[in-house]
Design a protein around this motif. Structure first.
Motif, PDB file in Angstrom:
ATOM      1  N   MET A   1       0.830  -1.207   0.000  1.00  0.00           N
ATOM      2  CA  MET A   1       0.000   0.000   0.000  1.00  0.00           C
ATOM      3  C   MET A   1       0.864   1.256   0.000  1.00  0.00           C
ATOM      4  N   GLY A   2       0.176   2.380  -0.217  1.00  0.00           N
ATOM      5  CA  GLY A   2       0.848   3.665  -0.086  1.00  0.00           C
ATOM      6  C   GLY A   2       0.961   4.069   1.372  1.00  0.00           C
ATOM      7  N   LEU A   3       1.515   5.234   1.598  1.00  0.00           N
ATOM      8  CA  LEU A   3       1.710   5.727   2.962  1.00  0.00           C
ATOM      9  C   LEU A   3       0.467   6.481   3.428  1.00  0.00           C
ATOM     10  N   LYS A   4       0.115   6.277   4.687  1.00  0.00           N
ATOM     11  CA  LYS A   4      -1.011   6.999   5.278  1.00  0.00           C
ATOM     12  C   LYS A   4      -0.505   7.842   6.450  1.00  0.00           C
ATOM     13  N   LEU A   5      -1.003   9.064   6.540  1.00  0.00           N
ATOM     14  CA  LEU A   5      -0.531  10.005   7.546  1.00  0.00           C
ATOM     15  C   LEU A   5      -1.167   9.707   8.901  1.00  0.00           C
ATOM     16  N   ILE A   6      -0.317   9.591   9.933  1.00  0.00           N
ATOM     17  CA  ILE A   6      -0.795   9.318  11.291  1.00  0.00           C
ATOM     18  C   ILE A   6      -0.954  10.633  12.062  1.00  0.00           C
ATOM     19  N   TYR A   7       0.131  11.369  12.200  1.00  0.00           N
ATOM     20  CA  TYR A   7       0.163  12.654  12.879  1.00  0.00           C
ATOM     21  C   TYR A   7       1.172  13.547  12.172  1.00  0.00           C
TER      22      TYR A   7
ATOM     23  N   GLU B   1      -4.715  11.056   8.936  1.00  0.00           N
ATOM     24  CA  GLU B   1      -5.793  10.189   8.463  1.00  0.00           C
ATOM     25  C   GLU B   1      -6.065   9.013   9.395  1.00  0.00           C
ATOM     26  N   VAL B   2      -5.019   8.467  10.038  1.00  0.00           N
ATOM     27  CA  VAL B   2      -5.156   7.250  10.846  1.00  0.00           C
ATOM     28  C   VAL B   2      -4.517   7.411  12.225  1.00  0.00           C
ATOM     29  N   PRO B   3      -5.020   8.297  13.101  1.00  0.00           N
ATOM     30  CA  PRO B   3      -4.347   8.585  14.369  1.00  0.00           C
ATOM     31  C   PRO B   3      -4.669   7.636  15.527  1.00  0.00           C
ATOM     32  N   ASN B   4      -5.728   6.833  15.385  1.00  0.00           N
ATOM     33  CA  ASN B   4      -6.170   6.034  16.530  1.00  0.00           C
ATOM     34  C   ASN B   4      -5.110   5.033  16.972  1.00  0.00           C
ATOM     35  N   GLY B   5      -4.843   5.024  18.283  1.00  0.00           N
ATOM     36  CA  GLY B   5      -3.863   4.113  18.852  1.00  0.00           C
ATOM     37  C   GLY B   5      -2.466   4.701  18.960  1.00  0.00           C
ATOM     38  N   TYR B   6      -2.325   5.956  18.570  1.00  0.00           N
ATOM     39  CA  TYR B   6      -1.016   6.617  18.572  1.00  0.00           C
ATOM     40  C   TYR B   6      -1.091   7.959  19.297  1.00  0.00           C
ATOM     41  N   ASN B   7       0.056   8.387  19.799  1.00  0.00           N
ATOM     42  CA  ASN B   7       0.186   9.736  20.337  1.00  0.00           C
ATOM     43  C   ASN B   7       1.531  10.305  19.940  1.00  0.00           C
ATOM     44  N   VAL B   8       1.596  11.627  19.856  1.00  0.00           N
ATOM     45  CA  VAL B   8       2.847  12.290  19.510  1.00  0.00           C
ATOM     46  C   VAL B   8       3.058  13.485  20.426  1.00  0.00           C
ATOM     47  N   SER B   9       4.290  13.963  20.418  1.00  0.00           N
ATOM     48  CA  SER B   9       4.626  15.213  21.084  1.00  0.00           C
ATOM     49  C   SER B   9       5.754  15.862  20.298  1.00  0.00           C
ATOM     50  N   ARG B  10       5.888  17.157  20.416  1.00  0.00           N
ATOM     51  CA  ARG B  10       6.995  17.848  19.739  1.00  0.00           C
ATOM     52  C   ARG B  10       7.470  18.961  20.669  1.00  0.00           C
ATOM     53  N   SER B  11       8.458  18.624  21.478  1.00  0.00           N
ATOM     54  CA  SER B  11       8.970  19.602  22.431  1.00  0.00           C
ATOM     55  C   SER B  11      10.126  20.407  21.848  1.00  0.00           C
ATOM     56  N   THR B  12      10.766  19.889  20.813  1.00  0.00           N
ATOM     57  CA  THR B  12      11.860  20.601  20.160  1.00  0.00           C
ATOM     58  C   THR B  12      11.655  20.567  18.651  1.00  0.00           C
ATOM     59  N   THR B  13      12.354  21.416  17.931  1.00  0.00           N
ATOM     60  CA  THR B  13      12.280  21.404  16.466  1.00  0.00           C
ATOM     61  C   THR B  13      12.796  20.088  15.903  1.00  0.00           C
ATOM     62  N   GLU B  14      13.798  19.505  16.562  1.00  0.00           N
ATOM     63  CA  GLU B  14      14.486  18.343  16.007  1.00  0.00           C
ATOM     64  C   GLU B  14      13.746  17.022  16.193  1.00  0.00           C
TER      65      GLU B  14
END
Lengths: 114, 112
Positions: A41-47, A59-72
């Motif tokens: 399949m192709g790639l699907k965006l999570i976050y 598109e498919v965020p369920n079951g995942y979490n993210v954080s971005r405390s720094t640019t890197e």
């Protein structure tokens, strides 16, 4: 320059376990993304994130979490892993408003949930 | 919702032949990307098409964009075995946020 670095490259998880996929970029890109690619399949965006402290669902965020405390850094957290999360995960980054309009992808993390 | 469709999904072609991969998308966009992916590898950027009528060529590959028809093509000239890979197009809807939406990919197999 290392570009986009993902760790680990491979991981096997048991159902219900949790883990964090790491992603670091050294290009001072403001936008970062997590995609998953299921077999054939192709790639699907999570976050995605448009800058430090700002994240949004794809598109498919369920079951995942993210954080971005720094640019890197843009880690992806899997809570209570399920077999449906078996996939290859790609982190990507780009600079918006700064050119040259290309996206840089990491080498991927191959995750199997058993 | 933006939809990106590629065809064919699978293409087996002989060395030396020409063929075209098509990428249709459903919403107005001003940026289209083509990537190559080898088995078990990450995505390699091939082309970035930024405007209507854009045409870019690299070796045996040529990509074009028609924003009015919402269509991009990837043309392969005189295929060689080394071109065997999966090719993805992706559309970038830049606005409040920039995000790539991918097609399902075209798996190209070039046979001797």
């Amino acid at each position: 320059n290392a570009g986009v670095t993902q760790t680990p490259k491979f991981r096997i998880l048991k159902i219900g376990q949790s883990m964090t996929l790491q992603c670091t970029q050294d290009m001072n890109h403001n936008y970062m993304y997590w995609y998953r690619q299921d077999p054939g399949m192709g790639l699907k965006l999570i976050y995605y994130s448009v800058g430090a402290g700002i994240t949004d669902k794809g598109e498919v965020p369920n079951g995942y979490n993210v954080s971005r405390s720094t640019t890197e850094d843009f880690p992806l957290r899997l809570e209570l892993a399920a077999p449906s999360q078996t996939s290859v995960y790609f982190c990507a980054s780009t600079s918006v408003g700064q050119g040259p309009f290309g996206y840089t992808f990491g080498s991927g993390t191959r995750l199997t949930v058993v | 919702e933006l939809k990106v469709e590629q065809n064919p999904l699978f293409l087996s072609m002989q060395e030396g032949k020409n063929y075209t991969i098509y990428c249709n998308y459903s919403t107005t966009s001003d940026r289209l990307y083509w990537y190559r992916q080898d088995p078990g590898k990450s995505l390699e950027s091939l082309f970035v098409l930024l405007s209507n009528g854009a045409v870019k060529q690299e070796g045996r590959l040529m990509a074009s964009l028609d924003t009015k028809a919402r269509l991009s093509t990837l043309h392969i000239t005189a295929a060689v075995h080394d071109l065997s890979a999966t090719y993805f197009c992706a559309v970038d809807l830049r606005g409040t946020a920039s995000k790539l939406t991918f097609g399902t990919g075209t798996r190209l197999q070039v046979t001797l």
